[in-house]
Design an enzyme around this catalytic site. Structure first.
Site, PDB file in Angstrom:
ATOM      1  N   ASP A   1      68.952  20.855  83.798  1.00  0.00           N
ATOM      2  CA  ASP A   1      68.102  20.895  84.988  1.00  0.00           C
ATOM      3  C   ASP A   1      68.836  20.515  86.276  1.00  0.00           C
ATOM      4  O   ASP A   1      69.860  19.834  86.248  1.00  0.00           O
ATOM      5  CB  ASP A   1      66.929  19.913  84.827  1.00  0.00           C
TER       6      ASP A   1
ATOM      7  N   HIS B   1      62.983  25.818  88.745  1.00  0.00           N
ATOM      8  CA  HIS B   1      62.723  24.366  88.710  1.00  0.00           C
ATOM      9  C   HIS B   1      62.261  23.889  90.099  1.00  0.00           C
ATOM     10  O   HIS B   1      62.550  22.762  90.481  1.00  0.00           O
ATOM     11  CB  HIS B   1      63.987  23.636  88.253  1.00  0.00           C
TER      12      HIS B   1
ATOM     13  N   HIS C   1      62.640  20.451  94.412  1.00  0.00           N
ATOM     14  CA  HIS C   1      62.438  19.367  93.450  1.00  0.00           C
ATOM     15  C   HIS C   1      61.405  18.358  93.940  1.00  0.00           C
ATOM     16  O   HIS C   1      61.447  17.171  93.601  1.00  0.00           O
ATOM     17  CB  HIS C   1      63.760  18.661  93.110  1.00  0.00           C
TER      18      HIS C   1
ATOM     19  N   HIS D   1      70.805  17.319  82.169  1.00  0.00           N
ATOM     20  CA  HIS D   1      70.930  17.607  83.608  1.00  0.00           C
ATOM     21  C   HIS D   1      72.369  17.952  83.975  1.00  0.00           C
ATOM     22  O   HIS D   1      73.290  17.244  83.566  1.00  0.00           O
ATOM     23  CB  HIS D   1      70.473  16.392  84.426  1.00  0.00           C
TER      24      HIS D   1
HETATM   25 ZN   LIG Z   1      64.591  18.047  87.638  1.00  0.00          ZN
END
Ligand SMILES: [Zn+2]
Length: 221
Positions: free
Chosen positions: A30, A80, A84, A180
């Protein structure tokens, strides 16, 4: 994302884990692309692993060539959100217009040939109305079933082995593993991810797991 109970009632548009009858798992990364992504892509190529990347529109606009590269190398890209932002408190359509649609545009500009089909909410935060707007737009919402909290204390001694152990302790057939690769909120490179992947993949393969892109876990039809 088990705390969002409404998700469990929507098996066609929410993916929290894959079919457990097959010894397969999906690695998901991510917040990228970021500065750690090129070395991560090298590692995945050497290890012959295809993975899923949930990218922000902002990071995609900053690193369009990395989006191109990861598509070329057989990985898949999901949305995503644009910045954010935490979705809590936003009206569903307003949030979609601010965070979801612009990220899809950024990802297309960076090389996706069609609109992304997968969405992962920032911080896992999404409400029922937001979910329904996503589903209406053709998105499947992807959660996770294994969270080693790799964002926590990356400078601590033993960080890499701690994350690896945490995944190995929780792994199961059909797992969706949350990791991540994007720069963190302080702008630091998440370079530890490369070592994590280089240790984790052989260990999981040794347990008979194969690696799939998370969309392969979506129900057919
Ligand atoms: Zn994230």
């Amino acid at each position: 994302m088990q705390w969002h109970r409404f998700l469990q009632a929507r098996p066609r548009a929410y993916l929290g884990r894959g079919d457990g009858s097959r010894r397969a798992l999906a690695l998901t990364f991510d917040d990228g692309p970021g500065r750690a992504t090129p070395a991560l892509l090298d590692a995945l190529r050497e290890l012959q692993v295809s993975a899923s990347f949930f990218c922000t529109g902002a990071a995609a606009s900053q690193h369009p060539r990395l989006i191109e590269q990861l598509l070329r190398e057989g990985h898949e890209v999901g949305n995503h959100s644009q910045t954010h932002a935490d979705a809590r408190g936003f009206g569903a359509r307003d949030w979609f217009a601010r965070e979801v649609a612009p990220a899809a545009v950024s990802l297309r500009e960076a090389g996706l040939s069609e609109n992304p089909r997968l969405f992962r909410p920032a911080y896992g935060e999404i409400d029922e109305a937001q979910f329904d707007v996503l589903a209406e737009a053709g998105y499947a919402v992807v959660g996770w079933s294994v969270d080693p909290r790799d964002w926590l204390e990356p400078d601590a001694p033993g960080y890499v082995s701690c994350v690896v152990e945490s995944v190995l302790a929780r792994i199961h057939p059909g797992a969706i593993v949350l990791l991540h690769d994007g720069d963190d909120e302080q702008g630091r490179s998440r370079e530890g991810i490369v070592k994590i992947v280089r240790q984790l993949v052989p260990a999981l393969r040794g347990q008979g797991y194969e690696f799939v892109r998370v969309s392969e876990f979506l129900p057919a039809g």
